[in-house]
Design an enzyme around this catalytic site. Sequence first.
Site, PDB file in Angstrom:
ATOM      1  N   ASP A   1      34.764  27.947  43.719  1.00  0.00           N
ATOM      2  CA  ASP A   1      35.842  28.619  43.448  1.00  0.00           C
ATOM      3  C   ASP A   1      36.997  27.528  42.731  1.00  0.00           C
ATOM      4  O   ASP A   1      37.957  27.372  43.119  1.00  0.00           O
ATOM      5  CB  ASP A   1      36.725  28.980  44.550  1.00  0.00           C
ATOM      6  CG  ASP A   1      35.939  30.123  45.507  1.00  0.00           C
ATOM      7  OD1 ASP A   1      35.029  30.670  45.054  1.00  0.00           O
ATOM      8  OD2 ASP A   1      35.977  29.822  46.748  1.00  0.00           O
TER       9      ASP A   1
ATOM     10  N   GLU B   1      37.960  39.999  42.510  1.00  0.00           N
ATOM     11  CA  GLU B   1      38.506  38.998  43.162  1.00  0.00           C
ATOM     12  C   GLU B   1      38.748  37.775  42.206  1.00  0.00           C
ATOM     13  O   GLU B   1      38.640  38.000  41.098  1.00  0.00           O
ATOM     14  CB  GLU B   1      37.630  38.575  44.276  1.00  0.00           C
ATOM     15  CG  GLU B   1      36.257  38.053  43.942  1.00  0.00           C
ATOM     16  CD  GLU B   1      35.249  37.855  45.014  1.00  0.00           C
ATOM     17  OE1 GLU B   1      35.695  38.255  46.149  1.00  0.00           O
ATOM     18  OE2 GLU B   1      34.333  37.547  44.683  1.00  0.00           O
TER      19      GLU B   1
END
Length: 506
Positions: free
Chosen positions: A24, A180
């Site tokens: 991420d 997302e």
Amino acid sequence: MRVSSVPETGNTITNPVIPGFHPDPSVCRAGDDYYLACSSFEYFPGVPLFHSRDLVHWTQIGNALDRPSQLRLPLDTASSGGIYAPTLRHHDGRFWLIVTNVSGDGNLLFTATDPAGPWSDPIRLSGVHGIDPDIAWDDDGNCWCTTAGVGQIRIDPDTGETLGPSRRLWSGAPGAKAPEAPHLYRIGDYWYLLIAEGGTERGHSVSIARGRTPTGPFEPCPANPILTHRSTDHPIQNTGHADLVQGPDGSWWMVLLGVRPGGGTPGWHVLGRETFLVPVDWVDGWPVVGELSSVMPAPPWPLRPQAVAAEVRDDFDLTELAPRWISLRQRLPEDCTTKERPGWLTLRARGGSLDDADVTFVGRRQQHRSCRVRTLVDVADGHGGLVVRLDERHHYAIEASSGQVRVRARIGPLDTVVASRPTAPGPVVLRVEAAAVQAVNDARTGPDFVSIGIEESDGTFVELASLDGRYLSTEVAGGFTGRVFGMYASAGSVHFDWFDYEPLER
Ligand code: 6LW
């Protein structure tokens, strides 16, 4: 001995630029400097922060959340709970970091003037719901917080208050799962909304939409997904969760997560999700992502390898642990100290074993598919050892107690002592080595072998077990993390004189 963190060959660079469990990635630029943050889940300290001058060589400068007042991970924090998906930005002379603590505190905002720290205590965003928060400012000074889903709400970043209702923005391709990891940017005449979709497994992908305002409406890019490796035999898989940044020459780049599965089918990745770099062009106002590969042309600017490269050995001579060292859920200074026996790391057991949330543990990420880890341990005052772990239910360990060592494998509900051996009195060198499988002759071949043993006083390795590495992979264990090698105490106090981590590849 020193090892370079990122290898280069001629005019090429190699990916991943930050190997090992560093998912991420979120990146920002401040002048000539780049900073990058990653998710950290159940580990403390949390949110590793890296610095670079060239987008290729990254040095860890700290962990943003390194105080209990910033990071609460209660003992019931599940593996792969805790801290998800940061966004890191530089705005108005300050650094801003927004993350979700899924194990209780929800969305949190932190600021710093120096990304190496200290970071502020958290500003709680109790009105912001959803994971993967992004933060962006428009020219009127409005601060927009965009979350997975994809929804958006205006916030006051100084107080954490929400201003107005939350609105749904755009959810990617119809029917695609898990929109997302949103990031919102003003680039030229448009606002761009970058997202990941398809789930963080093999279907992962990156898509983008654009609009004239930060609140939309957003028009999807006709070429979506702009990056995916789904359904390909590319060695880098699960590509997604990206962030955009400009290089020193104004060209555009993307950092993203990907995995490197090994072995036969279905492929097992053991290092977690890693951070990769890829160039981006703009055509007709849309980003076109260049080829992502493990060896790619170097960027056109001078590379700036960092002076401080990863040391093979940590001698525990400093009073503070280097930022690469992580513990599970909390690190109590009285249970983990280099002050009790100078030059040694002392771990005091809290009662838990490696199967428990409260085990006293200090480890570092496995960053190479083949590598060797060694530590000199003194168990005169307790029991403890060396482990390679994915989570509480998946780990291989060699544990020393007075006069013997035992190799234990925990794989889901199965728990076996694989080998044991008497040892001579005094400290003992424990060794764990991961060796990636080079040639797959059988579709059932695993990704690597994990060899576990001790060293004789003359350095000879005595292997006690060689275990299939697939059982310590994300495909078997599930979750979002990767392997971590660590020292632990299971009873009393255990002292570690040094810990070596030696890459056996590139
Ligand atoms: C993260 C989500 C994802 O919040 O995995 O790959 C989740 N993307 O965006 C955990 O890292």
